[in-house]
Motif scaffolding. Structure first.
Motif, PDB file in Angstrom:
ATOM      1  N   TYR A  21       0.857  -1.154  -0.145  1.00 47.34           N
ATOM      2  CA  TYR A  21       0.005   0.103  -0.039  1.00 47.34           C
ATOM      3  C   TYR A  21       0.822   1.249   0.127  1.00 47.34           C
ATOM      4  O   TYR A  21       1.812   1.451   0.689  1.00 47.34           O
ATOM      5  CB  TYR A  21      -1.025   0.172   1.189  1.00 47.34           C
ATOM      6  N   ILE A  22       0.355   2.324  -0.699  1.00 44.26           N
ATOM      7  CA  ILE A  22       1.053   3.369  -0.875  1.00 44.26           C
ATOM      8  C   ILE A  22       0.714   4.310   0.438  1.00 44.26           C
ATOM      9  O   ILE A  22      -0.440   4.290   0.693  1.00 44.26           O
ATOM     10  CB  ILE A  22       1.016   4.354  -2.024  1.00 44.26           C
ATOM     11  N   LEU A  23       1.496   5.076   1.143  1.00 38.23           N
ATOM     12  CA  LEU A  23       1.314   5.876   2.244  1.00 38.23           C
ATOM     13  C   LEU A  23       1.637   7.195   1.671  1.00 38.23           C
ATOM     14  O   LEU A  23       2.558   7.603   1.084  1.00 38.23           O
ATOM     15  CB  LEU A  23       2.281   5.411   3.474  1.00 38.23           C
ATOM     16  N   ARG A  24       0.794   8.099   2.130  1.00 35.64           N
ATOM     17  CA  ARG A  24       1.070   9.673   1.806  1.00 35.64           C
ATOM     18  C   ARG A  24       2.122  10.060   2.694  1.00 35.64           C
ATOM     19  O   ARG A  24       2.251  10.062   4.086  1.00 35.64           O
ATOM     20  CB  ARG A  24      -0.070  10.451   2.459  1.00 35.64           C
ATOM     21  N   SER A  25       3.284  10.588   2.073  1.00 38.99           N
ATOM     22  CA  SER A  25       4.522  10.679   2.470  1.00 38.99           C
ATOM     23  C   SER A  25       4.424  11.824   3.638  1.00 38.99           C
ATOM     24  O   SER A  25       5.359  11.893   4.647  1.00 38.99           O
ATOM     25  CB  SER A  25       5.611  11.218   1.329  1.00 38.99           C
ATOM     26  N   ASP A  26       3.561  12.855   3.451  1.00 39.97           N
ATOM     27  CA  ASP A  26       3.575  13.795   4.512  1.00 39.97           C
ATOM     28  C   ASP A  26       3.044  13.479   5.879  1.00 39.97           C
ATOM     29  O   ASP A  26       2.872  14.106   6.848  1.00 39.97           O
ATOM     30  CB  ASP A  26       2.684  15.018   3.963  1.00 39.97           C
ATOM     31  N   LEU A  27       2.614  12.218   5.729  1.00 40.44           N
ATOM     32  CA  LEU A  27       1.843  11.657   7.030  1.00 40.44           C
ATOM     33  C   LEU A  27       2.606  10.839   7.906  1.00 40.44           C
ATOM     34  O   LEU A  27       2.422  10.210   8.689  1.00 40.44           O
ATOM     35  CB  LEU A  27       0.447  11.021   6.868  1.00 40.44           C
ATOM     36  N   VAL A  28       4.005  10.528   7.187  1.00 41.70           N
ATOM     37  CA  VAL A  28       4.624   9.328   7.756  1.00 41.70           C
ATOM     38  C   VAL A  28       6.067  10.057   8.519  1.00 41.70           C
ATOM     39  O   VAL A  28       6.692  11.112   8.101  1.00 41.70           O
ATOM     40  CB  VAL A  28       5.363   8.537   6.762  1.00 41.70           C
ATOM     41  N   GLN A  29       6.133   9.588   9.773  1.00 40.28           N
ATOM     42  CA  GLN A  29       7.221  10.086  10.569  1.00 40.28           C
ATOM     43  C   GLN A  29       8.242   8.991  10.622  1.00 40.28           C
ATOM     44  O   GLN A  29       7.880   7.865  11.036  1.00 40.28           O
ATOM     45  CB  GLN A  29       6.689  10.429  11.959  1.00 40.28           C
ATOM     46  N   VAL A  30       9.560   9.181  10.453  1.00 40.74           N
ATOM     47  CA  VAL A  30      10.576   8.250  10.550  1.00 40.74           C
ATOM     48  C   VAL A  30      10.996   8.346  12.027  1.00 40.74           C
ATOM     49  O   VAL A  30      11.211   9.503  12.635  1.00 40.74           O
ATOM     50  CB  VAL A  30      11.689   8.875   9.671  1.00 40.74           C
ATOM     51  N   VAL A  31      11.108   7.136  12.735  1.00 40.63           N
ATOM     52  CA  VAL A  31      11.271   7.143  14.114  1.00 40.63           C
ATOM     53  C   VAL A  31      13.030   6.607  14.004  1.00 40.63           C
ATOM     54  O   VAL A  31      13.331   5.576  13.536  1.00 40.63           O
ATOM     55  CB  VAL A  31      10.723   6.222  14.978  1.00 40.63           C
ATOM     56  N   VAL A  32      13.751   7.509  14.623  1.00 41.04           N
ATOM     57  CA  VAL A  32      15.081   7.174  14.580  1.00 41.04           C
ATOM     58  C   VAL A  32      15.355   6.926  16.317  1.00 41.04           C
ATOM     59  O   VAL A  32      15.144   7.560  17.194  1.00 41.04           O
ATOM     60  CB  VAL A  32      16.035   8.499  14.175  1.00 41.04           C
ATOM     61  N   ASN A  33      16.589   6.039  16.359  1.00 39.02           N
ATOM     62  CA  ASN A  33      16.924   5.594  17.752  1.00 39.02           C
ATOM     63  C   ASN A  33      17.913   6.592  18.134  1.00 39.02           C
ATOM     64  O   ASN A  33      18.993   6.823  17.201  1.00 39.02           O
ATOM     65  CB  ASN A  33      17.716   4.149  17.524  1.00 39.02           C
ATOM     66  N   ASP A  34      17.738   7.267  19.430  1.00 39.96           N
ATOM     67  CA  ASP A  34      18.612   8.229  19.529  1.00 39.96           C
ATOM     68  C   ASP A  34      20.011   7.748  19.976  1.00 39.96           C
ATOM     69  O   ASP A  34      21.240   8.661  19.840  1.00 39.96           O
ATOM     70  CB  ASP A  34      18.209   8.863  20.967  1.00 39.96           C
ATOM     71  N   GLN A  35      20.170   6.296  20.409  1.00 40.88           N
ATOM     72  CA  GLN A  35      21.426   5.696  20.739  1.00 40.88           C
ATOM     73  C   GLN A  35      22.223   5.672  19.472  1.00 40.88           C
ATOM     74  O   GLN A  35      23.638   5.995  19.437  1.00 40.88           O
ATOM     75  CB  GLN A  35      21.323   4.635  21.383  1.00 40.88           C
ATOM     76  N   THR A  36      21.791   4.941  18.486  1.00 37.28           N
ATOM     77  CA  THR A  36      22.515   4.434  17.372  1.00 37.28           C
ATOM     78  C   THR A  36      22.348   5.240  16.095  1.00 37.28           C
ATOM     79  O   THR A  36      23.222   5.392  15.306  1.00 37.28           O
ATOM     80  CB  THR A  36      21.958   3.205  16.702  1.00 37.28           C
ATOM     81  N   GLY A  37      21.251   6.165  16.074  1.00 40.62           N
ATOM     82  CA  GLY A  37      21.093   7.138  14.902  1.00 40.62           C
ATOM     83  C   GLY A  37      20.700   6.044  13.604  1.00 40.62           C
ATOM     84  O   GLY A  37      20.522   6.862  12.687  1.00 40.62           O
ATOM     85  N   LEU A  38      20.088   5.054  13.894  1.00 43.30           N
ATOM     86  CA  LEU A  38      19.565   4.333  12.856  1.00 43.30           C
ATOM     87  C   LEU A  38      17.880   4.410  12.928  1.00 43.30           C
ATOM     88  O   LEU A  38      17.454   4.696  13.889  1.00 43.30           O
ATOM     89  CB  LEU A  38      20.109   2.754  13.177  1.00 43.30           C
ATOM     90  N   VAL A  39      17.370   4.183  11.846  1.00 45.72           N
ATOM     91  CA  VAL A  39      15.784   4.031  11.777  1.00 45.72           C
ATOM     92  C   VAL A  39      15.288   2.820  12.467  1.00 45.72           C
ATOM     93  O   VAL A  39      15.844   1.672  12.209  1.00 45.72           O
ATOM     94  CB  VAL A  39      15.233   3.997  10.542  1.00 45.72           C
ATOM     95  N   ASP A  40      14.426   3.110  13.545  1.00 45.86           N
ATOM     96  CA  ASP A  40      13.769   2.075  14.399  1.00 45.86           C
ATOM     97  C   ASP A  40      12.350   1.725  13.797  1.00 45.86           C
ATOM     98  O   ASP A  40      12.122   0.607  13.901  1.00 45.86           O
ATOM     99  CB  ASP A  40      13.669   2.454  15.729  1.00 45.86           C
ATOM    100  N   GLY A  41      11.988   2.414  13.085  1.00 50.25           N
ATOM    101  CA  GLY A  41      10.497   2.360  12.575  1.00 50.25           C
ATOM    102  C   GLY A  41       9.896   3.576  12.073  1.00 50.25           C
ATOM    103  O   GLY A  41      10.770   4.466  11.793  1.00 50.25           O
ATOM    104  N   TYR A  42       8.603   3.603  11.992  1.00 51.42           N
ATOM    105  CA  TYR A  42       7.811   4.667  11.578  1.00 51.42           C
ATOM    106  C   TYR A  42       6.585   4.997  12.232  1.00 51.42           C
ATOM    107  O   TYR A  42       6.054   3.940  12.663  1.00 51.42           O
ATOM    108  CB  TYR A  42       7.569   4.384   9.765  1.00 51.42           C
ATOM    109  N   ILE A  43       6.190   6.051  12.027  1.00 48.41           N
ATOM    110  CA  ILE A  43       4.435   6.376  12.642  1.00 48.41           C
ATOM    111  C   ILE A  43       3.859   6.976  11.423  1.00 48.41           C
ATOM    112  O   ILE A  43       4.155   7.932  10.837  1.00 48.41           O
ATOM    113  CB  ILE A  43       4.532   7.208  13.936  1.00 48.41           C
TER     114      ILE A  43
END
Length: 182
Positions: free
Chosen positions: A129-151
């Motif tokens: 499914y395509i998600l509206r890009s303006d409604l997606v938040q990238v969740v970044v791990n503060d410790q590693t700086g890597l992407v943990d997931g999305y909201i």
């Protein structure tokens, strides 16, 4: 001439505080002057025509998946499971539409996101499914700086957390933010 460009920008984007980049050019498209949602809303007229022309050409691309054999020669895999999903992403979306929307979001906001409904046991994609890009938040791990997931902010006040393996993030290069496209 610069006043004419400013007037055109003002007619498109309304009254916004002007910012300029290091070269002194008016920066109408910086994240500080226009949001991703506004980019999507301004998809009309010439912008729509240009974006649509690019996106419809991209949507015509035929994807091939190949594998190298023991001799190093590429062999096309015509029945690969991911090709099956790409050709029929979900009950409401065709491959052409998936690619067209993906490219449109990339052109307008610098980002495109696919939500891949995965199997509970295999964690392999079953639908896209395509998600509206303006409604997606990238969740970044503060410790590693890597992407943990999305909201995904569904627009009705619901924030839906998505696992990293459920989302495929396409993005244009952005020197100011390695997690979002430009």
């Amino acid at each position: 001439m610069f006043d004419r460009i400013k007037a055109i920008g003002k007619s498109i984007f309304g009254d916004r505080p002007e910012t300029s980049n290091s070269a002194g050019y008016m920066n109408l498209f910086s994240p500080s002057t226009i949001s991703r949602t506004e980019f999507l809303k301004n998809n009309n007229g010439y912008v729509h025509t240009c974006v649509n022309a690019i996106a419809s050409e991209v949507a015509k691309i035929e994807i091939e998946i190949c594998k190298k054999d023991s001799k190093g020669d590429e062999q096309e895999l015509k029945n690969h499971p991911f090709l099956t999903i790409l050709n029929n992403p979900n009950p409401d979306l065709t491959k052409f539409q998936l690619f067209e929307f993906t490219q449109s979001y990339l052109e307008l906001t610098g980002d495109a996101f696919w939500f891949m409904k995965v199997g509970e046991i295999t964690r392999r994609p079953k639908e896209i499914y395509i998600l509206r890009s303006d409604l997606v938040q990238v969740v970044v791990n503060d410790q590693t700086g890597l992407v943990d997931g999305y909201i995904y902010n569904a627009g009705n006040g619901k924030a839906i957390p998505l696992e990293k393996d459920e989302v495929l993030h396409f993005k244009m290069p952005n020197p100011e933010d390695p997690y979002r496209g430009l």
